[in-house]
Design a protein around this motif. Structure first.
Motif, mmCIF file in Angstrom:
data_model
loop_
_atom_site.group_PDB
_atom_site.id
_atom_site.type_symbol
_atom_site.label_atom_id
_atom_site.label_comp_id
_atom_site.label_asym_id
_atom_site.label_seq_id
_atom_site.Cartn_x
_atom_site.Cartn_y
_atom_site.Cartn_z
ATOM 1 N N GLN A 1 0.662 -1.321 -0.182
ATOM 2 C CA GLN A 1 -0.361 0.093 -0.115
ATOM 3 C C GLN A 1 0.927 0.876 -0.078
ATOM 4 O O GLN A 1 0.553 2.280 -0.668
ATOM 5 C CB GLN A 1 -0.836 -0.043 1.512
ATOM 6 C CG GLN A 1 -2.253 1.211 0.915
ATOM 7 C CD GLN A 1 -2.782 0.996 2.823
ATOM 8 O OE1 GLN A 1 -2.415 0.037 3.183
ATOM 9 N NE2 GLN A 1 -3.555 2.006 2.559
ATOM 10 N N ALA B 1 2.067 1.647 -3.298
ATOM 11 C CA ALA B 1 1.083 2.612 -4.454
ATOM 12 C C ALA B 1 0.475 3.993 -4.239
ATOM 13 O O ALA B 1 0.653 4.599 -4.888
ATOM 14 C CB ALA B 1 -0.409 1.597 -3.858
ATOM 15 N N VAL C 1 2.235 -2.334 -9.162
ATOM 16 C CA VAL C 1 2.180 -1.124 -9.217
ATOM 17 C C VAL C 1 3.057 -0.490 -10.273
ATOM 18 O O VAL C 1 3.151 0.789 -10.582
ATOM 19 C CB VAL C 1 1.714 -0.737 -7.631
ATOM 20 C CG1 VAL C 1 1.510 1.142 -8.077
ATOM 21 C CG2 VAL C 1 0.389 -0.800 -7.189
#
Length: 465
Positions: free
Chosen positions: A330, A333, A360
């Motif tokens: 995360q 990202a 990503v």
């Protein structure tokens, strides 16, 4: 009739061949020129003209006359692999009419003083000198370099093993810094004698200095670095690391960065830094053209600090966050939203990262050409995340992918990565134990441009190494 009338002057062919050779990312690999030279005598003569560097080995010495006669535009000689009387060899080379600008004398016992003196009397065009990984380095070597090569713009004296006459280095640095008035780049990595006084003197006297690599210089302090930086506002690149007196980077140090209005490359290795420091630096870098940021093996900071920094610096092309243990998929990202210009990234030893981070980067960084994700969790939970695996995009720009020591990586994931990056030239899979022989065949089938494939420690495909 058309073929008979087709003609390109040699200058055009030289430009074409030079472009093809320059596009080879391995500066020591001249396979392109070798292949072209076999086409015809005409192409052979042209490739000879665009051969600018030559590596000297022991068997090379008897053929120097023929080589220098053949390659008339040489500008760089590399003696790294030569084992013999370097003084005599340099004296011999000085007798040839060469317009050399670069010399590399690394992995030797000591600087060949007599040879360099003879060399410098005849060849006065040298602007770059590399003498790294020497067993013995004498303070008088600094005086010798200053005396022989006053036009130097780049000097690499990194990683010497032993220092002789350490009491004379003050005079040596003073002579060097006052004599090399054109010096732009210097690498003094592991020069244990270098202290605040010498660093200040170096930065004060070298008025054109743009790049300084000062890794593992154990006597310089934060205050000394800050003081020196204020004397050299033209600096474009700075590399620092943990040492005895500067294990932490303080806010006082960040204040000195304000004077560096052209800083584009900033490397910090194995230092303790804080989120407050990164936030402070972020405001400074708002007006700087920062292109390269390295925080390799740094501790003390968190996702908040790097988020603040990258939010304000959106022109980063090279990013190294190796061993940022807080990083997860995360985080990648979110940070990728600020990394549209990214060319290379190192996320090795970020152990929580999986294949989702790789997806990503491929999607959000269209210009990326190199990814390092060694010692991560690539391959973990890929079955559970099979739906997200279908969302991968093809990124034809990626040339180098380093996935060493990813023990969870499986064959099916590897084949999928090969489909994502069809133009790979470098693939490192060393110590990825769970990939099969068949998967390697599939990778090579999909990535036909691969030139470097590392399978060290891949037990299932050992015989292919």
């Amino acid at each position: 009739m058309v073929e008979a009338n087709f003609y390109l002057p040699n200058e055009c062919w030289e430009s074409i061949f030079a472009f093809l050779n320059h596009s080879d990312e391995d500066e020591h690999n001249h396979c392109c020129l070798k292949s072209l030279s076999l086409v015809s005598k005409h192409f052979l003569s042209i490739t000879n003209a665009v051969q600018f560097s030559l590596n000297i080995y022991n068997p090379t010495r008897p053929f120097l006359y023929l080589l220098f006669k053949r390659f008339t535009n040489l500008t760089h000689l590399d003696f790294t692999c030569f084992r013999g009387d370097l003084d005599a060899l340099l004296s011999q080379i000085s007798c040839f009419r060469l317009n050399l600008t670069s010399l590399k004398i690394s992995n030797q016992y000591a600087i060949p003083a007599n040879g360099l003196r003879a060399f410098s009397r005849k060849i006065t065009t040298l602007t770059s000198l590399t003498c790294s990984n020497l067993v013995s380095f004498d303070s008088t070597d600094l005086n010798l370099i200053a005396e022989c090569f006053p036009l130097l713009e780049e000097l690499d004296l990194s990683y010497p093993l032993n220092f002789i006459n350490s009491y004379s280095y003050l005079l040596g640095v003073e002579t060097l810094s006052t004599s090399l008035i054109k010096l732009r780049k210097i690498n003094l990595t592991s020069h244990a004698y270098l202290n605040d006084q010498l660093l200040f003197q170096l930065f004060k006297n070298c008025k054109l200095l743009e790049e300084a690599v000062l890794l593992y210089c154990c006597q310089i302090t934060n205050a000394g670095i800050a003081s020196a930086l204020r004397k050299r506002p033209s600096l474009r690149s700075l590399s620092l690391s943990n040492n005895k007196y500067a294990k932490h980077i303080t806010l006082d140090f960040s204040d000195s960065l304000v004077s560096l209005r052209s800083l584009s490359c900033f490397d910090l290795l194995s230092l303790h830094i804080s989120d407050e420091l990164l936030s402070s630096i972020a405001t400074i870098f708002l007006s700087l053209p920062l292109r390269r940021l390295v925080l390799q093996n740094c501790t003390g900071y968190s996702y908040y600090g790097i988020y603040c920094l990258l939010y304000n610096c959106r022109s980063i092309q090279h990013l190294d966050l190796q061993n940022a243990t807080f990083m997860n998929d995360q985080c990648v990202a979110q940070l990728s939203l600020f990394l549209g210009d990214l060319r290379s990234v190192n996320l090795s030893k970020c152990s929580m990262l999986t294949h989702l981070a790789l997806f990503v980067l491929a999607r959000s960084c269209p210009s990326i050409s190199e990814i390092k994700m060694e010692y991560t969790s690539i391959g973990k939970n890929i079955v559970e995340n099979s739906n997200s695996s279908m969302d991968f995009v093809v990124n034809p720009r990626l040339k180098s992918l380093y996935l060493a020591h990813n023990s969870r990586l499986r064959s099916e994931s590897l084949i999928m990565f090969a489909s994502m990056f069809p133009n790979l030239q470098m693939l490192d899979l060393s110590y990825c134990y769970n990939i099969s022989e068949e998967s390697i065949y599939q990778v090579l089938k999909r990535c036909c441009k691969i030139r470097h494939l590392n399978l060290t420690g891949c037990n299932a495909v050992n015989y292919m190494e």
